[in-house]
Design a protein around this motif. Sequence first.
Motif, mmCIF file in Angstrom:
data_model
loop_
_atom_site.group_PDB
_atom_site.id
_atom_site.type_symbol
_atom_site.label_atom_id
_atom_site.label_comp_id
_atom_site.label_asym_id
_atom_site.label_seq_id
_atom_site.Cartn_x
_atom_site.Cartn_y
_atom_site.Cartn_z
ATOM 1 N N PHE A 157 -52.264 24.455 -21.926
ATOM 2 C CA PHE A 157 -53.046 25.681 -22.110
ATOM 3 C C PHE A 157 -53.358 26.322 -20.761
ATOM 4 O O PHE A 157 -53.414 27.558 -20.645
ATOM 5 C CB PHE A 157 -54.349 25.379 -22.850
ATOM 6 C CG PHE A 157 -55.227 26.584 -23.065
ATOM 7 C CD1 PHE A 157 -54.961 27.482 -24.082
ATOM 8 C CD2 PHE A 157 -56.297 26.840 -22.219
ATOM 9 C CE1 PHE A 157 -55.760 28.609 -24.276
ATOM 10 C CE2 PHE A 157 -57.097 27.960 -22.393
ATOM 11 C CZ PHE A 157 -56.830 28.839 -23.425
ATOM 12 N N PHE A 158 -53.544 25.487 -19.734
ATOM 13 C CA PHE A 158 -53.897 26.007 -18.411
ATOM 14 C C PHE A 158 -52.653 26.292 -17.568
ATOM 15 O O PHE A 158 -52.622 27.279 -16.823
ATOM 16 C CB PHE A 158 -54.797 25.002 -17.687
ATOM 17 C CG PHE A 158 -56.053 24.685 -18.437
ATOM 18 C CD1 PHE A 158 -57.132 25.556 -18.431
ATOM 19 C CD2 PHE A 158 -56.159 23.506 -19.165
ATOM 20 C CE1 PHE A 158 -58.291 25.267 -19.128
ATOM 21 C CE2 PHE A 158 -57.317 23.209 -19.861
ATOM 22 C CZ PHE A 158 -58.384 24.084 -19.849
ATOM 23 N N THR A 159 -51.641 25.433 -17.676
ATOM 24 C CA THR A 159 -50.459 25.565 -16.819
ATOM 25 C C THR A 159 -49.371 26.429 -17.440
ATOM 26 O O THR A 159 -48.511 26.964 -16.730
ATOM 27 C CB THR A 159 -49.858 24.186 -16.517
ATOM 28 O OG1 THR A 159 -49.353 23.610 -17.739
ATOM 29 C CG2 THR A 159 -50.904 23.259 -15.904
ATOM 30 N N GLY A 160 -49.372 26.561 -18.770
ATOM 31 C CA GLY A 160 -48.317 27.289 -19.461
ATOM 32 C C GLY A 160 -47.025 26.513 -19.556
ATOM 33 O O GLY A 160 -46.004 27.044 -20.019
ATOM 34 N N ARG A 161 -47.048 25.247 -19.158
ATOM 35 C CA ARG A 161 -45.843 24.423 -19.151
ATOM 36 C C ARG A 161 -45.964 23.263 -20.131
ATOM 37 O O ARG A 161 -47.052 22.754 -20.385
ATOM 38 C CB ARG A 161 -45.575 23.869 -17.743
ATOM 39 C CG ARG A 161 -45.283 24.954 -16.730
ATOM 40 C CD ARG A 161 -44.987 24.364 -15.365
ATOM 41 N NE ARG A 161 -44.544 25.401 -14.427
ATOM 42 C CZ ARG A 161 -43.297 25.804 -14.310
ATOM 43 N NH1 ARG A 161 -42.356 25.241 -15.058
ATOM 44 N NH2 ARG A 161 -42.952 26.754 -13.466
ATOM 45 N N GLY A 162 -44.790 22.866 -20.643
ATOM 46 C CA GLY A 162 -44.758 21.699 -21.494
ATOM 47 C C GLY A 162 -44.598 20.435 -20.680
ATOM 48 O O GLY A 162 -44.499 20.468 -19.447
ATOM 49 N N GLU A 163 -44.578 19.305 -21.365
ATOM 50 C CA GLU A 163 -44.442 18.015 -20.708
ATOM 51 C C GLU A 163 -43.412 17.174 -21.450
ATOM 52 O O GLU A 163 -43.024 17.478 -22.575
ATOM 53 C CB GLU A 163 -45.787 17.287 -20.679
ATOM 54 C CG GLU A 163 -46.866 17.993 -19.874
ATOM 55 C CD GLU A 163 -48.169 17.226 -19.841
ATOM 56 O OE1 GLU A 163 -48.225 16.117 -20.426
ATOM 57 O OE2 GLU A 163 -49.143 17.734 -19.244
ATOM 58 N N GLY A 164 -42.964 16.124 -20.790
ATOM 59 C CA GLY A 164 -42.030 15.216 -21.437
ATOM 60 C C GLY A 164 -40.601 15.668 -21.317
ATOM 61 O O GLY A 164 -40.263 16.592 -20.563
ATOM 62 N N PRO A 165 -39.699 15.021 -22.082
ATOM 63 C CA PRO A 165 -38.265 15.312 -21.960
ATOM 64 C C PRO A 165 -37.916 16.715 -22.430
ATOM 65 O O PRO A 165 -38.610 17.322 -23.244
ATOM 66 C CB PRO A 165 -37.616 14.245 -22.852
ATOM 67 C CG PRO A 165 -38.683 13.870 -23.832
ATOM 68 C CD PRO A 165 -39.973 13.967 -23.079
ATOM 69 N N LEU A 166 -36.806 17.203 -21.900
ATOM 70 C CA LEU A 166 -36.281 18.513 -22.266
ATOM 71 C C LEU A 166 -35.740 18.451 -23.696
ATOM 72 O O LEU A 166 -34.951 17.568 -24.032
ATOM 73 C CB LEU A 166 -35.176 18.895 -21.294
ATOM 74 C CG LEU A 166 -34.643 20.319 -21.288
ATOM 75 C CD1 LEU A 166 -35.747 21.310 -20.967
ATOM 76 C CD2 LEU A 166 -33.508 20.431 -20.280
ATOM 77 N N ILE A 167 -36.141 19.400 -24.553
ATOM 78 C CA ILE A 167 -35.735 19.406 -25.956
ATOM 79 C C ILE A 167 -34.698 20.485 -26.249
ATOM 80 O O ILE A 167 -33.793 20.289 -27.064
ATOM 81 C CB ILE A 167 -36.969 19.577 -26.861
ATOM 82 C CG1 ILE A 167 -37.838 18.318 -26.778
ATOM 83 C CG2 ILE A 167 -36.578 19.854 -28.306
ATOM 84 C CD1 ILE A 167 -39.110 18.398 -27.586
ATOM 85 N N ALA A 168 -34.809 21.632 -25.580
ATOM 86 C CA ALA A 168 -33.869 22.735 -25.826
ATOM 87 C C ALA A 168 -33.811 23.629 -24.596
ATOM 88 O O ALA A 168 -34.753 23.665 -23.794
ATOM 89 C CB ALA A 168 -34.279 23.530 -27.053
ATOM 90 N N VAL A 169 -32.692 24.359 -24.481
ATOM 91 C CA VAL A 169 -32.475 25.250 -23.337
ATOM 92 C C VAL A 169 -31.778 26.513 -23.823
ATOM 93 O O VAL A 169 -30.857 26.454 -24.648
ATOM 94 C CB VAL A 169 -31.593 24.572 -22.260
ATOM 95 C CG1 VAL A 169 -31.235 25.561 -21.150
ATOM 96 C CG2 VAL A 169 -32.294 23.354 -21.676
ATOM 97 N N ALA A 170 -32.197 27.665 -23.302
ATOM 98 C CA ALA A 170 -31.526 28.936 -23.587
ATOM 99 C C ALA A 170 -31.187 29.617 -22.270
ATOM 100 O O ALA A 170 -32.022 29.701 -21.368
ATOM 101 C CB ALA A 170 -32.409 29.843 -24.434
ATOM 102 N N LEU A 171 -29.955 30.083 -22.149
ATOM 103 C CA LEU A 171 -29.497 30.892 -21.018
ATOM 104 C C LEU A 171 -29.451 32.337 -21.515
ATOM 105 O O LEU A 171 -28.706 32.643 -22.449
ATOM 106 C CB LEU A 171 -28.121 30.428 -20.552
ATOM 107 C CG LEU A 171 -27.479 31.192 -19.393
ATOM 108 C CD1 LEU A 171 -28.278 30.983 -18.108
ATOM 109 C CD2 LEU A 171 -26.038 30.742 -19.192
ATOM 110 N N SER A 172 -30.239 33.212 -20.906
ATOM 111 C CA SER A 172 -30.398 34.570 -21.429
ATOM 112 C C SER A 172 -30.349 35.609 -20.326
ATOM 113 O O SER A 172 -30.853 35.383 -19.222
ATOM 114 C CB SER A 172 -31.740 34.705 -22.169
ATOM 115 O OG SER A 172 -31.833 33.789 -23.236
#
Length: 249
Positions: A157-172
Amino acid sequence: MTQHSPKSPQFFLTSPSPCPYLEGQHERKVFTHLVGEKASEMNDLLTQGGFRRSQNIAYRPACETCRACVSVRILADQFEPSKNMRRIAGVNTDLVGVETHAEPTSEQYSLFRRYLDARHNKGGMSEMTVLDYAMMVEDTHVPTSIIEYRRRGPDSFFTGRGEGPLIAVALSDRMADGFSMVYSFFDPEQTRRSLGTWMILDHIQRARSEGLPHVYLGYWVEGSRKMEYKTRFRPQEHLTASGWELYED
């Protein structure tokens, strides 16, 4: 080394090759290079004219006897999710997508390899090395981002970032009138999440939040099961001989 003038792009035609979508058909493509100071402007114009980007190349089908490939874009500001899409959005409320510069990482490639091995082990990309992947991400002269999706953490909520392993990626690609989804991949074991659909929904929300009208999905091929999902995002427009027209089946 061949020189390419950004002020006067040259277009080339490929030789026929087997179509990856329709059995028994052959494809040809017309393409040009996206380089120089005008690359971003040229990419916008060409994408709006039915081209797709791959690295520093913009291409579109130019098949002699077939017109099955149709460019698709979602009208983001008018989009209405289906009941199933609302369910998918609910399942993925624990994910956070962070937009970064288009820079490849070993973690991304590891996920990319798992995705290809599970979903596309016989496709044209199945033999891509880590260097091939790096070129796919980095070889761009237009505004391009990587969006990494991870689970929310206690500080998200404060950092705007998730944690843990990468689940998905989009190149846009970011365009003047929206986003063009170049390529996306995800953890193939996370089937419950329907991550391919989720990333499109996330791009629609990102476009709406920035007042951008479109999300470009590339080509839809009627009769190809691989492409069926694209027509589920309504309303959407298809590029026809008369220009972009609202799609109604």
